[in-house]
Design an enzyme around this catalytic site. Structure first.
Site, short mmCIF file in Angstrom:
data_model
loop_
_atom_site.label_atom_id
_atom_site.label_comp_id
_atom_site.label_asym_id
_atom_site.label_seq_id
_atom_site.Cartn_x
_atom_site.Cartn_y
_atom_site.Cartn_z
N CYS A 18 -2.57 -21.33 -55.28
CA CYS A 18 -3.37 -20.69 -56.72
C CYS A 18 -1.62 -20.04 -56.70
O CYS A 18 -2.01 -20.40 -58.32
CB CYS A 18 -4.12 -19.54 -56.03
SG CYS A 18 -5.60 -20.59 -55.17
N1 SAJ Z 1 -0.46 -11.57 -51.30
C1 SAJ Z 1 0.26 -10.38 -51.58
N2 SAJ Z 1 -0.42 -8.59 -51.56
C2 SAJ Z 1 -1.45 -8.90 -52.09
C3 SAJ Z 1 -2.87 -9.84 -52.26
C4 SAJ Z 1 -1.54 -11.28 -51.58
O1 SAJ Z 1 1.74 -10.39 -50.90
O2 SAJ Z 1 -1.12 -7.72 -52.07
C5 SAJ Z 1 -0.37 -12.63 -50.55
C6 SAJ Z 1 -1.10 -13.18 -49.78
O3 SAJ Z 1 -0.69 -13.20 -48.24
C7 SAJ Z 1 -0.92 -14.07 -50.13
C8 SAJ Z 1 -0.64 -14.83 -51.15
O4 SAJ Z 1 -0.49 -14.15 -51.70
O5 SAJ Z 1 0.29 -15.25 -49.04
C9 SAJ Z 1 -1.98 -14.64 -51.65
O6 SAJ Z 1 -2.90 -14.51 -51.53
P1 SAJ Z 1 -4.42 -13.85 -51.98
O7 SAJ Z 1 -5.51 -13.19 -52.25
O8 SAJ Z 1 -4.25 -13.92 -53.92
O9 SAJ Z 1 -4.64 -15.46 -51.51
P2 SAJ Z 1 -6.05 -16.82 -52.60
O10 SAJ Z 1 -4.74 -17.71 -52.83
O11 SAJ Z 1 -7.20 -17.49 -51.66
O12 SAJ Z 1 -6.59 -16.47 -53.42
C10 SAJ Z 1 -7.74 -16.44 -54.36
C11 SAJ Z 1 -7.39 -17.02 -55.79
N3 SAJ Z 1 -8.36 -17.75 -55.90
C12 SAJ Z 1 -8.61 -18.59 -56.79
O13 SAJ Z 1 -7.43 -18.40 -57.16
C13 SAJ Z 1 -9.37 -18.66 -57.14
C14 SAJ Z 1 -6.75 -15.98 -55.97
O14 SAJ Z 1 -7.22 -16.18 -57.83
C15 SAJ Z 1 -7.99 -14.31 -56.16
O15 SAJ Z 1 -7.16 -13.65 -56.45
C16 SAJ Z 1 -7.73 -14.21 -54.70
O16 SAJ Z 1 -8.18 -15.28 -53.78
C17 SAJ Z 1 -8.34 -12.72 -54.61
O17 SAJ Z 1 -9.30 -12.31 -54.84
O18 SAJ Z 1 -8.96 -12.20 -52.78
#
Ligand code: SAJ
Length: 425
Positions: free
Chosen positions: A268
């Protein structure tokens, strides 16, 4: 002339036959939820192996909890899986499309799966039926691909909002945005989602508002992660602990905190912004903030790898702990830790990879060495799985240098902890 009354009635009394096309991280939880709510659901997939696995209650998504739920809905008779080529597809009244929308090696949108679904649907009589696109796309894509695949059908866009690995933000309890090609389509979609979701169902004006909202949500996250990564680099130069800074900033009502790290993975956050960049380009506009944020995040694996190279000497024992894209998730897609490991490889660093959620076969398939939980000279946190809390005790001795790619450690362990925007020594 189409009418929506009979379909609306069938949705209200759960007589509709629902086809979920694409059974992955989005499609499986959605199909299970619909079936749990006593809708008749058929999951349509392209591969026979997936179809057979699903019908045996194997969700192949590695998240164990999914298998139990799947078995329950199969036993209830409300769910079964079929091939998308099966004529059963024609018997559905509602189609919910949940296929991947990745980017290709040139970082351009790859809509091939969506287009295959559109072609398949164009082969059947859609009169009086509802087509819902949940796949993440840029504005105008739903209309372009699904807007003229038949006669007198209804069309809605309601982008998925799955949060893999979260048991608090589930398909059932998240708020859901929904836009329709017209009022009647929107009404049908809203009534359906309200039957299964506990979270709010947010009506928006048209398909494009729903598409752009999803783009904004995930691009916002990418940009804010890039911002904290950039601040972490400055904190490194200033000898300021970025976690102290974040804790302080969080006391401000308008600050929404993110954390710096080894990079941004998943299907995503590092992907969706490329869809909006393409649309902007087609409209003759550059989105510099978005472009630079993507670049900033994509450079993080290199930034952390340099910290390893500054401490590595040939002959040292090195372990990379965790290689999936996010904590407690078994998914390797777009994992920044894989990029990081390739950089170590290229610099002749001899290391092993250990991830309790990834089999040694998968690690070898990535052409990395399976690592073991044992004392090492350099211990690298690639992914901060919950198991790290205990596992690290077997790996970190008093002289171990820890490169903490996720700022997991809050107290000093080993000789020193070199984080992203902080050092504990
Ligand atoms: N990450 C960071 N720093 C942060 C947050 C995340 O480095 O502060 C990294 C994570 O380690 C990962 C990537 O970014 O590698 C994505 O992290 P994520 O928590 O956003 O994970 P996803 O891809 O599972 O995100 C999902 C997404 N859901 C949808 O697209 C429908 C995202 O929109 C949501 O914001 C996220 O879940 C969420 O809220 O947890």
């Amino acid at each position: 002339m189409r009418e929506s009354k009979s379909l609306l009635e069938k949705i209200k009394n759960k007589q509709v036959k629902i086809g979920v096309i694409g059974l992955g991280y989005v499609g499986i939880p959605l199909a299970i939820l619909l079936a749990k709510k006593n809708f008749h659901v058929t999951g349509f997939v392209r591969s026979k192996n997936k179809k057979d696995a699903l019908n045996k209650g194997i969700s192949y998504l590695l998240e164990e909890y999914m298998n139990e739920d799947l078995k329950k809905v199969i036993d209830s008779g409300n769910f079964s899986a079929k091939l998308v080529s099966d004529t059963a597809l024609e018997k559905c009244d509602v189609y919910i499309i949940c296929v991947p929308t990745p980017i290709n090696e040139k970082k351009m949108p790859d809509l091939s799966d969506l287009k295959k679904v559109a072609k398949r649907l164009s082969e059947i009589n859609l009169r009086g039926k509802l087509v819902i696109n949940e796949s993440t796309v840029a504005p105008f894509t739903t209309r372009d691909i699904f807007g003229s695949i038949g006669k007198d059908y209804f069309l809605v866009c309601s982008p998925e909002r799955i949060d893999p690995g979260s048991n608090t933000k589930t398909t059932e309890n998240i708020a859901k945005v929904i836009g329709g090609v017209d009022e009647e389509s929107l009404e049908l979609g809203v009534v359906l989602y309200k039957q299964i979701l506990k979270g709010s169902v947010i009506r928006v004006k048209g398909l494009e508002v729903a598409e752009m909202a999803k783009m904004l949500e995930n691009t916002y996250r990418n940009v804010n992660i890039a911002l904290i990564n950039e601040f972490a680099k400055l904190a490194d130069k200033c000898g300021i602990d970025i976690l102290d800074v974040i804790q302080a900033a969080k006391t401000k009502w308008s600050y929404h905190s993110h954390h710096p790290g080894i990079g941004v993975g998943g299907h995503c956050i590092p992907v969706d912004p490329y869809y909006i960049l393409k649309l902007a380009k087609n409209k003759g506009m550059d989105m510099e903030v978005v472009k630079n944020s993507l670049k900033e995040n994509e450079e993080m694996p290199e930034y952390v790898a340099k910290k390893v190279l500054d401490n590595y000497k040939p002959g040292m024992k090195v372990l990379v702990y965790g290689i999936t894209y996010k904590k407690n998730v078994a998914d390797l897609r777009e994992s920044p830790v894989e990029v990081f490991c390739r950089i170590l490889h290229k610099n002749q660093v001899d290391f092993g990879v250990y991830d309790s959620l990834v089999s040694s076969g998968q690690i070898q398939k990535l052409s990395f060495k399976q690592g073991r939980l044992e004392k090492v000279d350099i211990f690298i946190v690639g992914t901060d799985h919950a198991a790290l809390e205990d596992d690290h005790l077997q790996c970190i001795g008093k002289d171990t240098v820890v490169i903490d790619g996720r700022n997991f450690f809050k107290q000093k362990v080993g000789k020193k902890v070199i984080g992203v925007g902080r050092i504990l020594e």
